[in-house]
Design an enzyme around this catalytic site. Structure first.
Site, PDB file in Angstrom:
ATOM      1  CE  LYS A 108      -4.481  -1.441   1.731  1.00  0.00           C
ATOM      2  NZ  LYS A 108      -4.329  -2.878   2.071  1.00  0.00           N
ATOM      3  CD  GLU A 130     -11.572   5.564   1.915  1.00  0.00           C
ATOM      4  OE1 GLU A 130     -10.839   4.587   1.738  1.00  0.00           O
ATOM      5  OE2 GLU A 130     -11.736   6.463   1.080  1.00  0.00           O
ATOM      6  CB  SER A 397      -0.182  -8.218  -1.074  1.00  0.00           C
ATOM      7  OG  SER A 397      -0.973  -9.029  -0.219  1.00  0.00           O
TER       8      SER A 397
HETATM    9  C1  LIG Z   1      -5.129  -3.879   1.516  1.00  0.00           C
HETATM   10  C2  LIG Z   1      -4.411  -5.148   1.249  1.00  0.00           C
HETATM   11  C3  LIG Z   1      -4.763  -5.997   0.186  1.00  0.00           C
HETATM   12  C4  LIG Z   1      -5.934  -5.768  -0.726  1.00  0.00           C
HETATM   13  O1  LIG Z   1      -5.886  -4.599  -1.463  1.00  0.00           O
HETATM   14  P1  LIG Z   1      -5.626  -4.575  -3.036  1.00  0.00           P
HETATM   15  O2  LIG Z   1      -5.949  -3.171  -3.393  1.00  0.00           O
HETATM   16  O3  LIG Z   1      -6.523  -5.566  -3.678  1.00  0.00           O
HETATM   17  O4  LIG Z   1      -4.192  -4.904  -3.260  1.00  0.00           O
HETATM   18  C5  LIG Z   1      -3.995  -7.134  -0.046  1.00  0.00           C
HETATM   19  N1  LIG Z   1      -2.959  -7.450   0.755  1.00  0.00           N
HETATM   20  C6  LIG Z   1      -2.595  -6.668   1.796  1.00  0.00           C
HETATM   21  C7  LIG Z   1      -1.430  -7.080   2.628  1.00  0.00           C
HETATM   22  C8  LIG Z   1      -3.306  -5.488   2.082  1.00  0.00           C
HETATM   23  O5  LIG Z   1      -2.938  -4.737   3.122  1.00  0.00           O
END
Ligand SMILES: *Cc1c(COP(=O)(O)O)cnc(C)c1O
Length: 419
Positions: A108, A130, A397
């Site tokens: 993010k 938000e 992610s």
């Molecule tokens: C917020 C988040 C997501 C999902 O958000 P996307 O916009 O679909 O990438 C996925 N993995 C993590 C670790 C997150 O914090």
């Protein structure tokens, strides 16, 4: 295992050659996207769209973004072999793109830093965001602290109670957490509150959206910024295994880490793209968040896309064990990739994700975010059906430290079921 430092091509090349305009700015993705917004929002959204069209081809802006990617976020993040996960799957070679190693522990921040730079370029005094579970709020507060911009994060008062550690993080980082007491006191109400604050001062504030969703230009802009993941992964894959991956996998909430992973591979016809959606208890139950597998076309948060809705077009409540995937819609570019068949989306249940989380912990010594564990499940499933000379690349992610209380609750619940 060979470390990145000894790889023939330095992954930093991906940042040096990083071009945000490698893909055109799009307001529409086939029938999806657009700006389905009230008249009062049009000037503010248009101003941001023009600013982004300018910034994404300004070499100075790109150099500053690349510099912060390197020095602050810690990019490029590694692409690594996962030999023990690979032998667990028993098929294709699995590679992990480690966004969990980015500063603040997830992808993010790539988006938050880029948009905060844009806010600064626009000369605003305050950034508005938000947040539901607090992850996007923390990333935004971090970027604003770094760049010296005031930050106000709107958050439902129910979420403030549930996500106390992230509230403390945001406040430590100098942000103001603005409690929202309306409605269900959760994310939807926080979105309305943030949008109201933005339109009451569109010149002085900047609304920083956290995923590849919403009205134009956010789906394009967030995609552009998250494409750093896929650009790096492409260069790193060639360096590490001398080929492009046969399949690329990522989890899909709003769709930002996945679109950023996918798009740099879209023109490579031989590379399959696979998204993991949150199936909660299963897509044949009402408790899931699989907007592509279970949704229909409609308008959500300013974009025409796929969303979970009832026969009257009312947005349905969603469920996923992972807060980051618990969203009733998906970014419009994914809706198009699904419609054209270029990418395939697969539902992954809570139970499948939690099993995959434990597998990654034990085989590779990595505690992934529960969101990322959905992608790990899918990567293992795809790898298991392929031969050992194929390569499956999966984006991790985020890291799972933030999820420990959910992991504990899940284990206790499951022990309860077994009795
Ligand atoms: C917020 C988040 C997501 C999902 O958000 P996307 O916009 O679909 O990438 C996925 N993995 C993590 C670790 C997150 O914090």
């Amino acid at each position: 295992m060979t470390r990145q430092a000894h790889a023939p091509a330095q992954p930093a090349d991906a940042l040096d050659g990083f071009r945000l305009d490698a893909h055109p700015m799009q307001e529409h993705f086939g029938p999806y996207g657009g700006s389905w917004i009230p008249e009062v929002l049009v000037p503010a959204a248009t101003r941001i769209a023009h600013a982004w069209a300018d910034a994404r081809q300004d070499p100075d802006f790109l150099a500053e973004y690349a510099h912060l990617c390197r020095t602050f976020i810690g990019r490029p993040t590694p692409l690594q072999d996962a030999p023990r996960l690979t032998s667990h799957a028993g098929g294709a070679r699995i590679l992990l793109k480690r966004e969990d190693l980015a500063h603040t522990g997830a992808h993010k921040i790539n988006n938050a830093i880029g948009q905060a730079l844009l806010a600064k370029r626009l000369g605003v005094t305050s950034v508005i965001a938000e947040t539901g579970a607090g992850q996007h709020g923390v990333a935004t507060a971090t970027a604003c602290a770094l760049l010296g911009i005031e930050c106000v994060v709107h958050m439902g008062s129910h979420d403030i109670e549930r996500q106390h550690p992230n509230v403390v993080r945001m406040e430590l980082l100098g942000a103001t957490v603005h409690p929202v007491d309306e409605g269900t006191r959760t994310l939807t109400d926080a979105v309305s509150s943030a949008v109201r604050a933005w339109i009451s001062d569109p010149e002085g504030t900047y609304y920083l959206i956290g995923s590849a969703v919403g009205m134009h230009p956010f789906p394009t802009m967030v995609r552009d910024l998250q494409c750093v993941i896929g650009h790096e992964a492409r260069v790193q894959s060639l360096a590490l295994v001398d080929q492009l991956p046969n399949a690329v996998v990522a989890c899909v909430g709003g769709g930002s880490n996945s679109i950023g992973t996918f798009v740099p591979f879209v023109a490579d016809e031989g590379v399959e793209l696979h998204g993991a959606e949150a199936a909660g208890d299963g897509i044949d139950t009402p408790r899931h968040a699989s907007s592509i597998a279970g949704g229909r076309d409609g308008v959500l948060h300013g974009a025409h896309t796929k969303l979970l809705q009832d026969d009257d077009g009312q947005v349905l409540p969603t469920h996923s064990i992972s807060a980051g995937l618990d969203y009733p819609g998906v970014g419009p570019e994914h809706a198009q990739l699904a419609a054209t068949g270029r990418a395939t989306y697969h539902p992954v249940t809570d139970a499948q994700a939690m099993d995959a989380l434990e597998v990654l912990c034990r085989t590779e010594g990595i505690i992934p975010a529960i969101e990322s564990a959905h992608a790990i499940h899918l990567a293992v499933e795809l790898a298991s059906t392929r031969s050992s000379d194929e390569v499956v690349l999966v984006t991790v992610s985020g890291r799972g430290d933030k999820d420990l209380s959910s992991i504990i609750a899940w284990r206790e619940g499951r022990l309860g079921d077994a009795r």
